[in-house]
Design an enzyme around this catalytic site. Sequence first.
Site, PDB file in Angstrom:
ATOM      1  N   LEU A  76       4.497 -18.979 -12.964  1.00 53.75           N
ATOM      2  CA  LEU A  76       4.526 -20.275 -12.293  1.00 53.75           C
ATOM      3  C   LEU A  76       4.850 -21.362 -13.298  1.00 53.75           C
ATOM      4  CD1 LEU A  76       4.047 -21.634  -9.520  1.00 53.75           C
ATOM      5  CD2 LEU A  76       1.676 -22.014 -10.234  1.00 53.75           C
ATOM      6  N   ASP A  77       5.767 -22.241 -12.933  1.00 53.10           N
ATOM      7  CA  ASP A  77       6.284 -23.239 -13.866  1.00 53.10           C
ATOM      8  C   ASP A  77       5.886 -24.640 -13.416  1.00 53.10           C
ATOM      9  OD1 ASP A  77       7.661 -24.073 -16.106  1.00 53.10           O
ATOM     10  OD2 ASP A  77       9.615 -24.085 -15.138  1.00 53.10           O
ATOM     11  N   GLY A  78       5.918 -25.575 -14.364  1.00 51.44           N
ATOM     12  CA  GLY A  78       5.758 -26.991 -14.030  1.00 51.44           C
ATOM     13  C   GLY A  78       4.354 -27.414 -13.658  1.00 51.44           C
ATOM     14  N   GLY A 138       8.889 -21.611  -7.242  1.00 49.07           N
ATOM     15  CA  GLY A 138       8.112 -22.301  -8.263  1.00 49.07           C
ATOM     16  C   GLY A 138       7.929 -21.514  -9.543  1.00 49.07           C
TER      17      GLY A 138
END
Length: 462
Positions: A203-205, A196
């Site tokens: 941390l992405d998204g 992720g």
Amino acid sequence: MSKTTTPPPLDLNNIQGDILAGLPKRTQTYVFFQIDDNVTAFRTQLSQLVPLITTTAQVVRDQQKIAQNKKAAAEKGVEPGLIKLSGVNIAFSHTGLVKLGITADIGDSAFKEGQLADAANLGDQGTTTNGVFSPNWIPAFKNLVHGVILVSGDSHPTVEETLCTVEAILGVGRIDATIHEVLRIVGDVRPGAQKGHEHFGYLDGISQPAVKDFDTKPNPGQETVRQGIILLGRDGDSVTRPSWAKDGSFLALRYFFQLVPELNAFKRQNSLKLPGLTQEEGSELLGARMFGRWTSGAPVDVTPLKDDPALGADPSRNNDFRYALPRRLTYGGSSGGGVPFGPEVTPAEEAAGKTQLGRGLIFVAYQSNIVNGFQFAGRTTQGFPIQKPVTPGYDPIVGQASDPTSRTMSGANPDAQSTELPLPMQWVVPKGGEYFFSPSISALQHTLGLATRAHVASRGAW
């Protein structure tokens, strides 16, 4: 009295699955292609490909399967195994639609011109010869790209199996092939604790907008946008479109390389010297202030001096704050994310502070209007300094400048907010991209594709 027109509900079986929900994946392959001269044969094959296209309804079902699998594993006290899943989506550039004989104006000037023509405006590095700007992109993105096929899955074998099925339908490898591949990029979710996270380690998204009447339980702080901000022809889309474009979405794709060892070295060399912080903690704090979040995803606005992994992992809290700046690449209306590509940083690279192996992020953003979505966000939060009472300067991560060494940012040091920190290089290097249109299932079947009578009978009514 005038009557209020109620827009029809979303038909999740008519929307490609990556647009609203994102195709579930541990790995994803992007196949960029050109359509060959036998356009009629390709359009017939495209219609035959439609049953393989993953819809949003299917993604919702797949997500439920994944959740049930995790729940069952938790009840047994074991790690959940992977479920064999794959997904397929397809999108076309403006030149691809024209190749298919689709010349109707679908109402987006950026899409019509293509991303190559937009590269200078996005701040990409390059050279100008006789008044023509040429970005420092890989050759594949400087040539015609008619479309892209996205294939996602739980593993490389699953993706390869699905891709073989797609290629068989399109005749790839045969004398009657209707397309040829110009580039293939494979992205993978990072391993272990870095799942992720993108290659810089963050941390992405986690800043995606919720879509009205689709995301019915948005998290605290999660912005809800009208359907027409993402989908053409829906509430919130004010542009006149051809009827067949409804439920499609524009896809802005960027091929970003990330100079991870170089950024890590910069953070160490400029570690913030605050009372009680070690050099490593000062380096982590500088990174958090550059990204706006700690590596865990915890926002600096909420926990300004120390990471809080529990906060970063909690969707009910990790967006519940007031943003000082627009959310990167969601301002103006877009949803998306990306998938990392390339190997993990090697010990030799980290020690030298120098990238030796290519790695980065395949970034995608969906919207109903590229000009007001991706393009606006790119120029506002990336392409030039943001004007504020105390000018923060360039976005230190994705901000582009004609002279990469000219960039500065203020606010890096919480004890000296107005002090400008020189940014000696750009750690995100664009190497290509394109603007695509991801059509609805019905448009793929009836407008772009040419279904034979026998095939229509076998599919039934849409």
